[in-house]
Design a protein around this motif. Structure first.
Motif, PDB file in Angstrom:
ATOM      1  N   ALA A  72      21.450   8.625  -2.244  1.00  0.00           N
ATOM      2  CA  ALA A  72      21.241   8.593  -0.786  1.00  0.00           C
ATOM      3  C   ALA A  72      20.368   7.416  -0.391  1.00  0.00           C
ATOM      4  O   ALA A  72      20.604   6.760   0.625  1.00  0.00           O
ATOM      5  CB  ALA A  72      20.616   9.899  -0.317  1.00  0.00           C
ATOM      6  N   ILE A  73      19.358   7.126  -1.214  1.00  0.00           N
ATOM      7  CA  ILE A  73      18.488   5.976  -0.946  1.00  0.00           C
ATOM      8  C   ILE A  73      19.285   4.682  -1.020  1.00  0.00           C
ATOM      9  O   ILE A  73      19.158   3.806  -0.160  1.00  0.00           O
ATOM     10  CB  ILE A  73      17.313   5.943  -1.936  1.00  0.00           C
ATOM     11  CG1 ILE A  73      16.384   7.141  -1.699  1.00  0.00           C
ATOM     12  CG2 ILE A  73      16.527   4.642  -1.805  1.00  0.00           C
ATOM     13  CD1 ILE A  73      15.257   7.261  -2.709  1.00  0.00           C
ATOM     14  N   ALA A  74      20.132   4.556  -2.044  1.00  0.00           N
ATOM     15  CA  ALA A  74      20.929   3.343  -2.219  1.00  0.00           C
ATOM     16  C   ALA A  74      21.881   3.131  -1.047  1.00  0.00           C
ATOM     17  O   ALA A  74      22.033   2.014  -0.543  1.00  0.00           O
ATOM     18  CB  ALA A  74      21.711   3.414  -3.529  1.00  0.00           C
ATOM     19  N   ILE A  75      22.532   4.194  -0.587  1.00  0.00           N
ATOM     20  CA  ILE A  75      23.467   4.092   0.540  1.00  0.00           C
ATOM     21  C   ILE A  75      22.727   3.700   1.813  1.00  0.00           C
ATOM     22  O   ILE A  75      23.177   2.839   2.584  1.00  0.00           O
ATOM     23  CB  ILE A  75      24.217   5.425   0.735  1.00  0.00           C
ATOM     24  CG1 ILE A  75      25.138   5.690  -0.462  1.00  0.00           C
ATOM     25  CG2 ILE A  75      25.024   5.404   2.031  1.00  0.00           C
ATOM     26  CD1 ILE A  75      25.767   7.065  -0.458  1.00  0.00           C
ATOM     27  N   THR A  76      21.557   4.297   2.035  1.00  0.00           N
ATOM     28  CA  THR A  76      20.768   3.997   3.228  1.00  0.00           C
ATOM     29  C   THR A  76      20.324   2.540   3.230  1.00  0.00           C
ATOM     30  O   THR A  76      20.434   1.844   4.242  1.00  0.00           O
ATOM     31  CB  THR A  76      19.538   4.917   3.301  1.00  0.00           C
ATOM     32  OG1 THR A  76      19.962   6.279   3.310  1.00  0.00           O
ATOM     33  CG2 THR A  76      18.734   4.634   4.555  1.00  0.00           C
ATOM     34  N   VAL A  77      19.829   2.075   2.086  1.00  0.00           N
ATOM     35  CA  VAL A  77      19.375   0.683   1.975  1.00  0.00           C
ATOM     36  C   VAL A  77      20.540  -0.274   2.179  1.00  0.00           C
ATOM     37  O   VAL A  77      20.391  -1.335   2.796  1.00  0.00           O
ATOM     38  CB  VAL A  77      18.701   0.446   0.604  1.00  0.00           C
ATOM     39  CG1 VAL A  77      18.478  -1.039   0.357  1.00  0.00           C
ATOM     40  CG2 VAL A  77      17.379   1.190   0.536  1.00  0.00           C
ATOM     41  N   PHE A  78      21.721   0.104   1.685  1.00  0.00           N
ATOM     42  CA  PHE A  78      22.908  -0.735   1.865  1.00  0.00           C
ATOM     43  C   PHE A  78      23.178  -0.984   3.348  1.00  0.00           C
ATOM     44  O   PHE A  78      23.416  -2.122   3.771  1.00  0.00           O
ATOM     45  CB  PHE A  78      24.118  -0.063   1.214  1.00  0.00           C
ATOM     46  CG  PHE A  78      25.424  -0.754   1.498  1.00  0.00           C
ATOM     47  CD1 PHE A  78      25.808  -1.863   0.764  1.00  0.00           C
ATOM     48  CD2 PHE A  78      26.257  -0.311   2.518  1.00  0.00           C
ATOM     49  CE1 PHE A  78      27.008  -2.512   1.032  1.00  0.00           C
ATOM     50  CE2 PHE A  78      27.453  -0.951   2.787  1.00  0.00           C
ATOM     51  CZ  PHE A  78      27.829  -2.055   2.044  1.00  0.00           C
ATOM     52  N   PHE A  79      23.120   0.057   4.155  1.00  0.00           N
ATOM     53  CA  PHE A  79      23.404  -0.092   5.587  1.00  0.00           C
ATOM     54  C   PHE A  79      22.257  -0.781   6.321  1.00  0.00           C
ATOM     55  O   PHE A  79      22.488  -1.539   7.261  1.00  0.00           O
ATOM     56  CB  PHE A  79      23.700   1.269   6.209  1.00  0.00           C
ATOM     57  CG  PHE A  79      25.069   1.794   5.871  1.00  0.00           C
ATOM     58  CD1 PHE A  79      26.202   1.217   6.435  1.00  0.00           C
ATOM     59  CD2 PHE A  79      25.234   2.838   4.983  1.00  0.00           C
ATOM     60  CE1 PHE A  79      27.477   1.685   6.126  1.00  0.00           C
ATOM     61  CE2 PHE A  79      26.493   3.310   4.659  1.00  0.00           C
ATOM     62  CZ  PHE A  79      27.621   2.734   5.234  1.00  0.00           C
ATOM     63  N   ILE A  80      21.022  -0.531   5.886  1.00  0.00           N
ATOM     64  CA  ILE A  80      19.874  -1.168   6.533  1.00  0.00           C
ATOM     65  C   ILE A  80      19.929  -2.690   6.368  1.00  0.00           C
ATOM     66  O   ILE A  80      19.576  -3.443   7.281  1.00  0.00           O
ATOM     67  CB  ILE A  80      18.561  -0.614   5.951  1.00  0.00           C
ATOM     68  CG1 ILE A  80      18.328   0.815   6.444  1.00  0.00           C
ATOM     69  CG2 ILE A  80      17.364  -1.494   6.336  1.00  0.00           C
ATOM     70  CD1 ILE A  80      17.113   1.468   5.835  1.00  0.00           C
TER      71      ILE A  80
ATOM     72  N   SER B 132       0.831  -1.212   0.000  1.00  0.00           N
ATOM     73  CA  SER B 132       0.000   0.000   0.000  1.00  0.00           C
ATOM     74  C   SER B 132       0.863   1.259   0.000  1.00  0.00           C
ATOM     75  O   SER B 132       0.517   2.256  -0.645  1.00  0.00           O
ATOM     76  CB  SER B 132      -0.926  -0.009   1.221  1.00  0.00           C
ATOM     77  OG  SER B 132      -0.186  -0.004   2.433  1.00  0.00           O
ATOM     78  N   THR B 133       1.990   1.217   0.718  1.00  0.00           N
ATOM     79  CA  THR B 133       2.876   2.381   0.765  1.00  0.00           C
ATOM     80  C   THR B 133       3.437   2.695  -0.614  1.00  0.00           C
ATOM     81  O   THR B 133       3.619   3.867  -0.979  1.00  0.00           O
ATOM     82  CB  THR B 133       4.023   2.146   1.759  1.00  0.00           C
ATOM     83  OG1 THR B 133       3.487   1.897   3.060  1.00  0.00           O
ATOM     84  CG2 THR B 133       4.947   3.351   1.836  1.00  0.00           C
ATOM     85  N   ALA B 134       3.721   1.656  -1.389  1.00  0.00           N
ATOM     86  CA  ALA B 134       4.247   1.861  -2.738  1.00  0.00           C
ATOM     87  C   ALA B 134       3.244   2.613  -3.614  1.00  0.00           C
ATOM     88  O   ALA B 134       3.615   3.521  -4.368  1.00  0.00           O
ATOM     89  CB  ALA B 134       4.603   0.515  -3.366  1.00  0.00           C
ATOM     90  N   ILE B 135       1.983   2.248  -3.505  1.00  0.00           N
ATOM     91  CA  ILE B 135       0.947   2.937  -4.280  1.00  0.00           C
ATOM     92  C   ILE B 135       0.789   4.372  -3.809  1.00  0.00           C
ATOM     93  O   ILE B 135       0.695   5.314  -4.605  1.00  0.00           O
ATOM     94  CB  ILE B 135      -0.394   2.186  -4.166  1.00  0.00           C
ATOM     95  CG1 ILE B 135      -0.295   0.798  -4.822  1.00  0.00           C
ATOM     96  CG2 ILE B 135      -1.525   2.990  -4.806  1.00  0.00           C
ATOM     97  CD1 ILE B 135      -0.023   0.816  -6.310  1.00  0.00           C
TER      98      ILE B 135
ATOM     99  N   GLN C 277      12.258  -1.599   1.523  1.00  0.00           N
ATOM    100  CA  GLN C 277      11.166  -1.060   0.722  1.00  0.00           C
ATOM    101  C   GLN C 277      10.517   0.137   1.410  1.00  0.00           C
ATOM    102  O   GLN C 277      10.308   1.190   0.803  1.00  0.00           O
ATOM    103  CB  GLN C 277      10.115  -2.146   0.460  1.00  0.00           C
ATOM    104  CG  GLN C 277      10.543  -3.176  -0.565  1.00  0.00           C
ATOM    105  CD  GLN C 277       9.475  -4.226  -0.803  1.00  0.00           C
ATOM    106  OE1 GLN C 277       9.707  -5.413  -0.679  1.00  0.00           O
ATOM    107  NE2 GLN C 277       8.292  -3.785  -1.149  1.00  0.00           N
ATOM    108  N   LEU C 278      10.183  -0.027   2.684  1.00  0.00           N
ATOM    109  CA  LEU C 278       9.476   1.028   3.408  1.00  0.00           C
ATOM    110  C   LEU C 278      10.345   2.283   3.556  1.00  0.00           C
ATOM    111  O   LEU C 278       9.864   3.402   3.371  1.00  0.00           O
ATOM    112  CB  LEU C 278       9.044   0.520   4.782  1.00  0.00           C
ATOM    113  CG  LEU C 278       7.964  -0.567   4.776  1.00  0.00           C
ATOM    114  CD1 LEU C 278       7.725  -1.099   6.179  1.00  0.00           C
ATOM    115  CD2 LEU C 278       6.660  -0.022   4.200  1.00  0.00           C
ATOM    116  N   VAL C 279      11.626   2.095   3.876  1.00  0.00           N
ATOM    117  CA  VAL C 279      12.520   3.238   4.048  1.00  0.00           C
ATOM    118  C   VAL C 279      12.748   3.952   2.723  1.00  0.00           C
ATOM    119  O   VAL C 279      12.698   5.188   2.654  1.00  0.00           O
ATOM    120  CB  VAL C 279      13.859   2.789   4.661  1.00  0.00           C
ATOM    121  CG1 VAL C 279      14.882   3.918   4.617  1.00  0.00           C
ATOM    122  CG2 VAL C 279      13.659   2.339   6.096  1.00  0.00           C
ATOM    123  N   SER C 280      12.994   3.193   1.669  1.00  0.00           N
ATOM    124  CA  SER C 280      13.251   3.817   0.370  1.00  0.00           C
ATOM    125  C   SER C 280      12.025   4.555  -0.147  1.00  0.00           C
ATOM    126  O   SER C 280      12.143   5.626  -0.760  1.00  0.00           O
ATOM    127  CB  SER C 280      13.707   2.763  -0.642  1.00  0.00           C
ATOM    128  OG  SER C 280      12.724   1.745  -0.792  1.00  0.00           O
TER     129      SER C 280
END
Length: 212
Positions: free
Chosen positions: A57-65, A17-20, A42-45
């Motif tokens: 910035a999204i890619a770096i954040t997801v990498f650490f998550i 639902s968040t994606a939509i 998914q939710l953070v990005s």
């Protein structure tokens, strides 16, 4: 894997639902769940996408998550080292917190076991994500139902599954008590510190058990 698949129902619905709600089309939302296969990422990005954050910035954040998956992979390396490359890549794609927790319950972890556990959870995630995508087009505000609580519920189930020794129980209780204490003290890194305290207690208890 069944208890974890049930516990993740609200989480999958929330992710879809968040994606939509973030402005993705139906196929983009479905493709994200199919290709990313990491609920927290998914939710953070998606939240960062809504805030206008750059792709880098999204890619770096997801990498650490998702960096804990490197530790999971190293732990399962002996079970997968002799497999063909394609099979190892498939297990790497299916490797989640839930698959790792399930794998740690077994002394022997053959390819068919890891594949079956990982694939069953993957299919469950896709189903619940699609339900979330559908509901987002029918229900105005799913966030009002506080589905994000399912994230804590999933990790609680995995934690309980791992409490199979006195050391693990002592570590779990210590981490829970310290998290409450640090929260009351308004410590920003309280949860992290509580986890470290729990691991330290479990390690001490395990060493004491070996000497006894």
């Amino acid at each position: 894997m069944l208890p974890l698949s049930i516990a993740v129902i609200p989480w999958g619905i929330l992710a879809g639902s968040t994606a939509i709600q973030a402005g993705l089309s139906l196929m983009q939302a479905a493709g994200m769940s199919a290709l990313v296969f990491a609920g927290a990422a998914q939710l953070v990005s998606l939240s960062m996408l809504n805030a206008g954050v750059s792709a880098a910035a999204i890619a770096i954040t997801v990498f650490f998550i998702t960096s804990q998956h490197y530790i999971y992979a190293l732990h399962l390396r002996k079970d997968a080292a002799s497999l063909p490359v394609l099979q190892r890549l498939l297990l790497g794609f299916l490797l989640t917190d839930e698959l790792y927790a399930t794998a740690m319950l077994q002394q022997q972890r053959p390819y068919r076991y890891l594949l079956g556990a990982g694939l069953s959870f993957y299919l469950s995630w896709q189903l619940f994500s699609w339900i979330g995508i559908y509901l987002a087009r029918k229900v105005p505000d799913l966030h009002a139902f506080h589905l994000d609580f399912s994230i804590a519920a999933v990790f609680l189930v995995m934690g309980v599954m791992q409490l199979q020794s006195r050391a693990a129980i002592a570590g779990g209780i210590s981490a829970a008590l310290m998290s409450v204490l640090f929260t009351e003290l308004h410590m920003h890194a309280g949860i992290l510190l509580a986890g470290l305290c729990g691991m330290a207690v479990a390690a001490i208890c395990d060493k004491a058990g070996e000497k006894a």
